[in-house]
Design a protein around this motif. Structure first.
Motif, PDB file in Angstrom:
ATOM      1  N   UNK A  92      22.899  31.564 -11.299  1.00 46.87           N
ATOM      2  CA  UNK A  92      22.860  30.847 -10.024  1.00 46.87           C
ATOM      3  C   UNK A  92      22.271  31.770  -8.965  1.00 46.87           C
ATOM      4  N   UNK A  93      22.003  31.237  -7.797  1.00 48.57           N
ATOM      5  CA  UNK A  93      21.337  32.048  -6.765  1.00 48.57           C
ATOM      6  C   UNK A  93      22.215  33.180  -6.246  1.00 48.57           C
ATOM      7  N   UNK A  94      23.527  33.086  -6.459  1.00 51.59           N
ATOM      8  CA  UNK A  94      24.429  34.160  -6.049  1.00 51.59           C
ATOM      9  C   UNK A  94      24.369  35.344  -7.014  1.00 51.59           C
ATOM     10  N   UNK A  95      23.929  35.054  -8.250  1.00 48.23           N
ATOM     11  CA  UNK A  95      23.936  36.041  -9.341  1.00 48.23           C
ATOM     12  C   UNK A  95      25.360  36.532  -9.616  1.00 48.23           C
ATOM     13  N   UNK A  96      26.330  35.631  -9.421  1.00 44.75           N
ATOM     14  CA  UNK A  96      27.734  35.999  -9.617  1.00 44.75           C
ATOM     15  C   UNK A  96      28.532  34.793 -10.123  1.00 44.75           C
ATOM     16  N   UNK A  97      29.518  35.055 -10.943  1.00 45.80           N
ATOM     17  CA  UNK A  97      30.430  34.023 -11.420  1.00 45.80           C
ATOM     18  C   UNK A  97      31.575  33.889 -10.415  1.00 45.80           C
ATOM     19  N   UNK A  98      31.716  32.702  -9.812  1.00 42.49           N
ATOM     20  CA  UNK A  98      32.745  32.532  -8.789  1.00 42.49           C
ATOM     21  C   UNK A  98      33.851  31.551  -9.204  1.00 42.49           C
ATOM     22  N   UNK A  99      33.651  30.851 -10.322  1.00 39.05           N
ATOM     23  CA  UNK A  99      34.718  30.015 -10.895  1.00 39.05           C
ATOM     24  C   UNK A  99      35.340  30.754 -12.077  1.00 39.05           C
ATOM     25  N   UNK A 100      36.646  30.621 -12.245  1.00 35.71           N
ATOM     26  CA  UNK A 100      37.305  31.246 -13.395  1.00 35.71           C
ATOM     27  C   UNK A 100      36.905  30.563 -14.697  1.00 35.71           C
ATOM     28  N   UNK A 101      36.672  29.245 -14.642  1.00 29.84           N
ATOM     29  CA  UNK A 101      36.224  28.509 -15.822  1.00 29.84           C
ATOM     30  C   UNK A 101      35.461  27.265 -15.377  1.00 29.84           C
ATOM     31  N   UNK A 102      34.685  26.741 -16.283  1.00 26.66           N
ATOM     32  CA  UNK A 102      33.805  25.607 -15.960  1.00 26.66           C
ATOM     33  C   UNK A 102      34.545  24.278 -16.094  1.00 26.66           C
ATOM     34  N   UNK A 103      34.807  23.640 -14.966  1.00 20.86           N
ATOM     35  CA  UNK A 103      35.406  22.306 -14.940  1.00 20.86           C
ATOM     36  C   UNK A 103      34.772  21.501 -13.812  1.00 20.86           C
ATOM     37  N   UNK A 104      34.725  20.186 -14.009  1.00 21.69           N
ATOM     38  CA  UNK A 104      34.166  19.309 -12.986  1.00 21.69           C
ATOM     39  C   UNK A 104      35.245  18.347 -12.512  1.00 21.69           C
ATOM     40  N   UNK A 105      35.767  18.607 -11.318  1.00 23.41           N
ATOM     41  CA  UNK A 105      36.777  17.757 -10.689  1.00 23.41           C
ATOM     42  C   UNK A 105      36.167  17.085  -9.461  1.00 23.41           C
ATOM     43  N   UNK A 106      36.667  15.894  -9.143  1.00 21.66           N
ATOM     44  CA  UNK A 106      36.314  15.207  -7.895  1.00 21.66           C
ATOM     45  C   UNK A 106      37.532  14.412  -7.446  1.00 21.66           C
ATOM     46  N   UNK A 107      37.453  13.844  -6.251  1.00 24.85           N
ATOM     47  CA  UNK A 107      38.468  12.868  -5.854  1.00 24.85           C
ATOM     48  C   UNK A 107      38.266  11.601  -6.675  1.00 24.85           C
ATOM     49  N   UNK A 108      39.309  10.786  -6.777  1.00 19.07           N
ATOM     50  CA  UNK A 108      39.232   9.551  -7.558  1.00 19.07           C
ATOM     51  C   UNK A 108      38.111   8.640  -7.061  1.00 19.07           C
ATOM     52  N   UNK A 109      37.979   8.486  -5.755  1.00 14.97           N
ATOM     53  CA  UNK A 109      36.943   7.568  -5.240  1.00 14.97           C
ATOM     54  C   UNK A 109      35.540   8.063  -5.582  1.00 14.97           C
ATOM     55  N   UNK A 110      35.370   9.382  -5.620  1.00 13.70           N
ATOM     56  CA  UNK A 110      34.079   9.938  -6.020  1.00 13.70           C
ATOM     57  C   UNK A 110      33.843   9.690  -7.501  1.00 13.70           C
ATOM     58  N   UNK A 111      34.890   9.869  -8.300  1.00 11.23           N
ATOM     59  CA  UNK A 111      34.783   9.635  -9.745  1.00 11.23           C
ATOM     60  C   UNK A 111      34.406   8.182 -10.038  1.00 11.23           C
ATOM     61  N   UNK A 112      35.018   7.255  -9.317  1.00 10.51           N
ATOM     62  CA  UNK A 112      34.703   5.824  -9.527  1.00 10.51           C
ATOM     63  C   UNK A 112      33.217   5.562  -9.264  1.00 10.51           C
ATOM     64  N   UNK A 113      32.721   6.110  -8.166  1.00 11.59           N
ATOM     65  CA  UNK A 113      31.320   5.900  -7.815  1.00 11.59           C
ATOM     66  C   UNK A 113      30.393   6.550  -8.841  1.00 11.59           C
ATOM     67  N   UNK A 114      30.767   7.712  -9.339  1.00  8.23           N
ATOM     68  CA  UNK A 114      29.950   8.404 -10.340  1.00  8.23           C
ATOM     69  C   UNK A 114      29.919   7.646 -11.664  1.00  8.23           C
TER      70      UNK A 114
END
Length: 248
Positions: A92-114
């Motif tokens: 990534x452009x930061x050249x650094x890992x900033x999440x402990x692990x890869x997960x994709x979370x959103x709010x429920x309303x965002x998930x519904x739209x997606x």
């Protein structure tokens, strides 16, 4: 008395014989064949039963009845997304890992739209691929510490819609997982990534237009300088959050 009984028995026997008069009585001369056929039928039933039991049951959850502002893991609600969560790596452009692990979370309303948007994409032969989803505010502070420039990273004091669970960074792939050409990689900060840059090949412009029009149809809006970034309009007024998921 004995004579009457004999006559009665004789009549009963005659009736029995007559009852089979119009039927063909088949006598199997090889009982072994009958046994083999029964075994074959029994094995067939076992195979059919095994096949029925082998059909996997869906373990996907339903969003029905969930509060709009609840955070959910998208993979629990659909198998039809693709993921390349860059901030859980150094790619990534930061050249650094900033999440402990890869997960994709959103709010429920965002998930519904997606889910609705992805269904429309899939009907056309494509899928959504995620580069980033909900971002805890602590992670925003990590990013700001590396690149304290509001042109590239939102100030964590104010936060971004990513921190509200209402923004996603995405592209499209074919149903086989091949990325569509959008002209630049994710997080390319330059005019080539701008939505209003028309000085690009037609196939790139068409791919961006497909992404943009479909996402906007389902309640998202884009930003001028990043073809990959989409905000859910209904999430704009939500609070910045610092919800963190568990890493196994």
């Amino acid at each position: 008395m004995n004579r009457k009984r004999t006559v009665f028995k004789g009549m009963s026997l005659l009736a029995l014989i007559l009852s089979f008069g119009c039927k063909e009585v088949v006598v199997n001369k090889n009982p072994k064949e009958d046994v083999e056929k029964l075994i074959e039928i029994k094995d067939s039933v076992k195979i059919l039963k095994a096949k029925k039991e082998e059909v996997p049951k869906s373990n996907l959850k339903s969003l029905d009845g969930l509060a709009d502002t609840l955070f959910v893991r998208l993979a629990d609600y659909s198998d039809d997304f693709v993921y390349d969560l860059r901030y859980a790596t150094e790619n990534n452009f930061l050249k650094a890992k900033v999440y402990d692990c890869a997960e994709c979370y959103t709010r429920v309303k965002t998930a519904r739209a997606l889910l609705l948007a992805n269904k429309e994409f899939m009907d056309k032969g494509f899928k959504i691929k995620f580069f980033d989803c909900y971002r805890p505010n602590d992670v925003q502070y990590k990013m700001w510490a590396i690149v304290p420039n509001p042109q590239y990273v939102a100030n964590p004091v104010k936060g971004s819609i990513h921190n509200k669970g209402g923004a996603v960074d995405i592209t499209l792939t074919t149903l086989d997982g091949e990325e569509l050409d959008m002209g630049t990689d994710f997080d390319f900060f330059g005019k080539r990534a701008y939505h209003d840059n028309w000085d690009l090949p037609k196939n790139i412009l068409d791919n961006r237009l497909l992404l943009k029009e479909t996402m906007e149809k389902h309640g998202f809006w884009s930003i001028r300088t990043e073809w990959w970034h989409y905000n859910l309009g209904a999430a704009s007024n939500d609070k910045v959050a610092n919800f963190k998921w568990d890493c196994d």
